[in-house]
Write a protein that holds these residues in place. Structure first.
Motif, PDB file in Angstrom:
ATOM      1  N   SER A 188       0.850  -1.195   0.000  1.00  0.00           N
ATOM      2  CA  SER A 188       0.000   0.000   0.000  1.00  0.00           C
ATOM      3  C   SER A 188       0.881   1.239   0.000  1.00  0.00           C
ATOM      4  O   SER A 188       1.918   1.250   0.675  1.00  0.00           O
ATOM      5  CB  SER A 188      -0.865   0.034   1.259  1.00  0.00           C
ATOM      6  N   TYR A 189       0.482   2.244  -0.734  1.00  0.00           N
ATOM      7  CA  TYR A 189       1.199   3.531  -0.700  1.00  0.00           C
ATOM      8  C   TYR A 189       0.287   4.617  -1.252  1.00  0.00           C
ATOM      9  O   TYR A 189      -0.777   4.319  -1.810  1.00  0.00           O
ATOM     10  CB  TYR A 189       2.522   3.468  -1.494  1.00  0.00           C
ATOM     11  N   ILE A 190       0.706   5.866  -1.084  1.00  0.00           N
ATOM     12  CA  ILE A 190      -0.089   6.977  -1.622  1.00  0.00           C
ATOM     13  C   ILE A 190       0.439   7.308  -3.008  1.00  0.00           C
ATOM     14  O   ILE A 190       1.650   7.438  -3.202  1.00  0.00           O
ATOM     15  CB  ILE A 190      -0.008   8.193  -0.680  1.00  0.00           C
ATOM     16  N   ASP A 191      -0.480   7.395  -3.975  1.00  0.00           N
ATOM     17  CA  ASP A 191      -0.077   7.698  -5.337  1.00  0.00           C
ATOM     18  C   ASP A 191       0.178   9.203  -5.451  1.00  0.00           C
ATOM     19  O   ASP A 191      -0.756   9.998  -5.414  1.00  0.00           O
ATOM     20  CB  ASP A 191      -1.174   7.267  -6.326  1.00  0.00           C
ATOM     21  N   ARG A 192       1.436   9.590  -5.564  1.00  0.00           N
ATOM     22  CA  ARG A 192       1.792  11.020  -5.651  1.00  0.00           C
ATOM     23  C   ARG A 192       1.855  11.506  -7.095  1.00  0.00           C
ATOM     24  O   ARG A 192       2.126  12.674  -7.340  1.00  0.00           O
ATOM     25  CB  ARG A 192       3.169  11.263  -5.003  1.00  0.00           C
ATOM     26  N   GLN A 193       1.676  10.587  -8.049  1.00  0.00           N
ATOM     27  CA  GLN A 193       1.750  10.999  -9.455  1.00  0.00           C
ATOM     28  C   GLN A 193       0.488  11.789  -9.804  1.00  0.00           C
ATOM     29  O   GLN A 193      -0.599  11.447  -9.348  1.00  0.00           O
ATOM     30  CB  GLN A 193       1.829   9.772 -10.372  1.00  0.00           C
ATOM     31  N   PRO A 194       0.608  12.840 -10.613  1.00  0.00           N
ATOM     32  CA  PRO A 194      -0.591  13.637 -10.936  1.00  0.00           C
ATOM     33  C   PRO A 194      -1.643  12.851 -11.721  1.00  0.00           C
ATOM     34  O   PRO A 194      -2.835  13.080 -11.570  1.00  0.00           O
ATOM     35  CB  PRO A 194      -0.048  14.813 -11.758  1.00  0.00           C
ATOM     36  N   VAL A 195      -1.189  11.925 -12.573  1.00  0.00           N
ATOM     37  CA  VAL A 195      -2.125  11.100 -13.361  1.00  0.00           C
ATOM     38  C   VAL A 195      -1.547   9.682 -13.446  1.00  0.00           C
ATOM     39  O   VAL A 195      -0.351   9.480 -13.221  1.00  0.00           O
ATOM     40  CB  VAL A 195      -2.307  11.627 -14.808  1.00  0.00           C
ATOM     41  N   ILE A 196      -2.404   8.723 -13.808  1.00  0.00           N
ATOM     42  CA  ILE A 196      -1.936   7.337 -13.956  1.00  0.00           C
ATOM     43  C   ILE A 196      -1.617   7.105 -15.427  1.00  0.00           C
ATOM     44  O   ILE A 196      -2.455   7.380 -16.297  1.00  0.00           O
ATOM     45  CB  ILE A 196      -3.044   6.352 -13.521  1.00  0.00           C
ATOM     46  N   SER A 197      -0.423   6.598 -15.691  1.00  0.00           N
ATOM     47  CA  SER A 197      -0.121   6.142 -17.046  1.00  0.00           C
ATOM     48  C   SER A 197       0.320   4.684 -16.921  1.00  0.00           C
ATOM     49  O   SER A 197       0.781   4.251 -15.873  1.00  0.00           O
ATOM     50  CB  SER A 197       0.957   7.009 -17.696  1.00  0.00           C
ATOM     51  N   VAL A 198       0.148   3.923 -18.001  1.00  0.00           N
ATOM     52  CA  VAL A 198       0.335   2.475 -17.914  1.00  0.00           C
ATOM     53  C   VAL A 198       1.451   2.040 -18.865  1.00  0.00           C
ATOM     54  O   VAL A 198       1.389   2.326 -20.059  1.00  0.00           O
ATOM     55  CB  VAL A 198      -0.982   1.733 -18.267  1.00  0.00           C
ATOM     56  N   HIS A 199       2.444   1.345 -18.298  1.00  0.00           N
ATOM     57  CA  HIS A 199       3.577   0.887 -19.121  1.00  0.00           C
ATOM     58  C   HIS A 199       3.896  -0.582 -18.899  1.00  0.00           C
ATOM     59  O   HIS A 199       4.904  -1.096 -19.387  1.00  0.00           O
ATOM     60  CB  HIS A 199       4.825   1.728 -18.818  1.00  0.00           C
ATOM     61  N   GLU A 200       3.092  -1.231 -18.075  1.00  0.00           N
ATOM     62  CA  GLU A 200       3.262  -2.662 -17.754  1.00  0.00           C
ATOM     63  C   GLU A 200       1.955  -3.076 -17.089  1.00  0.00           C
ATOM     64  O   GLU A 200       1.072  -2.236 -16.908  1.00  0.00           O
ATOM     65  CB  GLU A 200       4.442  -2.856 -16.802  1.00  0.00           C
ATOM     66  N   GLU A 201       1.843  -4.359 -16.721  1.00  0.00           N
ATOM     67  CA  GLU A 201       0.601  -4.778 -16.052  1.00  0.00           C
ATOM     68  C   GLU A 201       0.373  -3.887 -14.837  1.00  0.00           C
ATOM     69  O   GLU A 201       1.292  -3.663 -14.038  1.00  0.00           O
ATOM     70  CB  GLU A 201       0.700  -6.251 -15.627  1.00  0.00           C
ATOM     71  N   LEU A 202      -0.851  -3.393 -14.717  1.00  0.00           N
ATOM     72  CA  LEU A 202      -1.170  -2.486 -13.604  1.00  0.00           C
ATOM     73  C   LEU A 202      -2.457  -2.990 -12.955  1.00  0.00           C
ATOM     74  O   LEU A 202      -3.416  -3.321 -13.650  1.00  0.00           O
ATOM     75  CB  LEU A 202      -1.342  -1.076 -14.163  1.00  0.00           C
ATOM     76  N   ASP A 203      -2.437  -3.102 -11.643  1.00  0.00           N
ATOM     77  CA  ASP A 203      -3.591  -3.664 -10.923  1.00  0.00           C
ATOM     78  C   ASP A 203      -3.629  -3.008  -9.542  1.00  0.00           C
ATOM     79  O   ASP A 203      -2.940  -3.434  -8.625  1.00  0.00           O
ATOM     80  CB  ASP A 203      -3.416  -5.193 -10.817  1.00  0.00           C
ATOM     81  N   ARG A 204      -4.384  -1.908  -9.442  1.00  0.00           N
ATOM     82  CA  ARG A 204      -4.367  -1.110  -8.213  1.00  0.00           C
ATOM     83  C   ARG A 204      -5.775  -0.882  -7.679  1.00  0.00           C
ATOM     84  O   ARG A 204      -6.693  -0.640  -8.461  1.00  0.00           O
ATOM     85  CB  ARG A 204      -3.774   0.265  -8.491  1.00  0.00           C
ATOM     86  N   VAL A 205      -5.882  -0.901  -6.367  1.00  0.00           N
ATOM     87  CA  VAL A 205      -7.158  -0.577  -5.720  1.00  0.00           C
ATOM     88  C   VAL A 205      -6.982   0.765  -5.013  1.00  0.00           C
ATOM     89  O   VAL A 205      -6.322   0.831  -3.961  1.00  0.00           O
ATOM     90  CB  VAL A 205      -7.553  -1.660  -4.685  1.00  0.00           C
ATOM     91  N   TYR A 206      -7.512   1.833  -5.607  1.00  0.00           N
ATOM     92  CA  TYR A 206      -7.499   3.148  -4.955  1.00  0.00           C
ATOM     93  C   TYR A 206      -8.612   3.144  -3.911  1.00  0.00           C
ATOM     94  O   TYR A 206      -9.738   2.743  -4.217  1.00  0.00           O
ATOM     95  CB  TYR A 206      -7.707   4.264  -5.991  1.00  0.00           C
ATOM     96  N   GLN A 207      -8.280   3.596  -2.695  1.00  0.00           N
ATOM     97  CA  GLN A 207      -9.217   3.402  -1.578  1.00  0.00           C
ATOM     98  C   GLN A 207      -9.777   4.719  -1.047  1.00  0.00           C
ATOM     99  O   GLN A 207      -9.061   5.717  -0.979  1.00  0.00           O
ATOM    100  CB  GLN A 207      -8.495   2.687  -0.433  1.00  0.00           C
ATOM    101  N   ASN A 208     -11.041   4.650  -0.628  1.00  0.00           N
ATOM    102  CA  ASN A 208     -11.696   5.800   0.010  1.00  0.00           C
ATOM    103  C   ASN A 208     -11.573   7.084  -0.805  1.00  0.00           C
ATOM    104  O   ASN A 208     -11.172   8.121  -0.285  1.00  0.00           O
ATOM    105  CB  ASN A 208     -11.117   6.019   1.419  1.00  0.00           C
ATOM    106  N   VAL A 209     -11.906   6.966  -2.076  1.00  0.00           N
ATOM    107  CA  VAL A 209     -11.855   8.126  -2.969  1.00  0.00           C
ATOM    108  C   VAL A 209     -13.204   8.851  -2.841  1.00  0.00           C
ATOM    109  O   VAL A 209     -14.249   8.239  -3.062  1.00  0.00           O
ATOM    110  CB  VAL A 209     -11.665   7.668  -4.437  1.00  0.00           C
ATOM    111  N   ASP A 210     -13.169  10.134  -2.464  1.00  0.00           N
ATOM    112  CA  ASP A 210     -14.427  10.887  -2.299  1.00  0.00           C
ATOM    113  C   ASP A 210     -15.288  10.800  -3.551  1.00  0.00           C
ATOM    114  O   ASP A 210     -14.765  10.847  -4.669  1.00  0.00           O
ATOM    115  CB  ASP A 210     -14.118  12.380  -2.083  1.00  0.00           C
ATOM    116  N   ASP A 211     -16.612  10.771  -3.340  1.00  0.00           N
ATOM    117  CA  ASP A 211     -17.547  10.727  -4.476  1.00  0.00           C
ATOM    118  C   ASP A 211     -17.366  11.920  -5.410  1.00  0.00           C
ATOM    119  O   ASP A 211     -17.668  11.838  -6.600  1.00  0.00           O
ATOM    120  CB  ASP A 211     -19.002  10.754  -3.964  1.00  0.00           C
ATOM    121  N   ASP A 212     -16.883  13.057  -4.864  1.00  0.00           N
ATOM    122  CA  ASP A 212     -16.765  14.234  -5.739  1.00  0.00           C
ATOM    123  C   ASP A 212     -15.522  14.202  -6.634  1.00  0.00           C
ATOM    124  O   ASP A 212     -15.341  15.083  -7.472  1.00  0.00           O
ATOM    125  CB  ASP A 212     -16.877  15.550  -4.954  1.00  0.00           C
TER     126      ASP A 212
END
Ligand code: BG6
Length: 296
Positions: A188-212
């Motif tokens: 588990s870690y905090i994603d500090r990148q401004p956006v997600i880009s994909v360059h290999e297999e990616l499988d992440r569960v972002y947690q408790n993301v506000d509805d807004d």
């Protein structure tokens, strides 16, 4: 036009535009195509089984009552990956509204896959509402605990496969500064990148993301999919890339990973625990919008 039912499918067509339609398989209540003004929005494998022999590889499979494999819960741990909703035939409950065309499908232990119901013997009623707007597709779920004595513990997830032009030109936005569980790194870690880009297999569960937080899929600077969530705090982002795609028999073409990304709103980081008689509701809306960069 409107709403057509066959023995295996329900098709909704926008009454004012026959090029906007959604196709739903009763098996899994799986939306397997959403055409908006003639353009397909969802990715569907050309080897996907639509005959009820296997969950559909593509579209919007429904994940209930367990996301992935649960190793801890006495009952959920017996179920296969992603549970029993995507491999059960749902009952078509009928039309709710003619315009926008809106239908409901239902599932309870009396209809659900009998083998899986034996190993997860709980009482529940699911109602999925599918609304085809002129500019959007809304899927909403209500889970009711119909037991008078037992709590119902479950995960829910809309396993949405979005169609894209090229994964290497694609970004997923507005999940930055969010705690995630990386299923590849098992960390588990905090994603500090401004956006997600994909360059290999990616499988992440972002947690408790506000509805807004409005999640967007951006292709070369243009938002091509916008996703709004209600009561779904987690968002899984998944692309199988080369090797994982090779290993999935129903994943075709083999380089199909270039043209899809799963953005899956759900409640999966913990279990929803419903008291007898209680209900729980949640929804996702897919639509088009201008770029909304919510830097936090
Ligand atoms: C995603 C999971 O939701 O579903 C991945 O995060 C998984 O770990 C993927 O590989 C596909 O699962 P399945 O059971 O449809 O092959």
């Amino acid at each position: 036009m409107g709403i057509e039912e066959t023995s295996t499918e329900v098709i909704l067509t926008d009454p004012n535009d026959s090029t906007t339609k959604v196709k739903v398989l009763k098996y899994g209540a799986t939306v397997f195509s959403w055409e908006l003004k003639g353009e397909e929005q969802l990715w569907l494998s050309s080897a996907a089984k639509l005959d009820g022999s296997k969950p559909v590889r593509g579209g919007i499979p429904l994940v209930f009552p367990v996301f992935g494999k649960n190793l801890n819960d006495e009952h959920l741990s017996k179920l296969p990956q992603h549970g029993l909703a995507r491999n059960s035939v749902w009952e078509f409950l009928g039309q709710v509204k003619a315009n926008p065309p809106t239908i409901q499908l239902g599932l309870g232990p009396e209809f659900a896959n009998p083998e899986l119901t034996k190993i997860w013997p709980f009482e529940y009623s699911l109602v999925l509402t599918i609304e085809l707007g002129a500019e959007y597709l809304k899927t909403a779920i209500e889970v009711l605990n119909t037991s008078t004595t037992q709590n119902l513990k479950f995960n829910w997830l809309f396993h949405t496969y979005l169609k894209i032009d090229d994964i290497e030109d694609t970004l997923v936005s507005n999940l930055n500064n969010t705690l995630l569980y990386d299923q590849m790194l098992t960390e588990s870690y905090i994603d500090r990148q401004p956006v997600i880009s994909v360059h290999e297999e990616l499988d992440r569960v972002y947690q408790n993301v506000d509805d807004d937080r409005i999640i967007q899929v951006i292709d070369k600077g243009h938002p091509i999919h916008t996703l709004k969530r209600e009561n779904l705090p987690d968002a899984v982002v998944w692309n199988p890339w080369v090797e994982k795609s090779k290993g999935m028999a129903d994943f075709e073409p083999k380089d199909g990973w270039k043209n899809m990304i799963c953005v899956e709103p759900g409640h999966v980081h913990d279990l929803i625990n419903l008291a007898p008689g209680d209900n729980w509701v949640a929804s996702q809306v897919l639509y088009k919008d201008d770029l909304k960069f919510q830097s936090v």
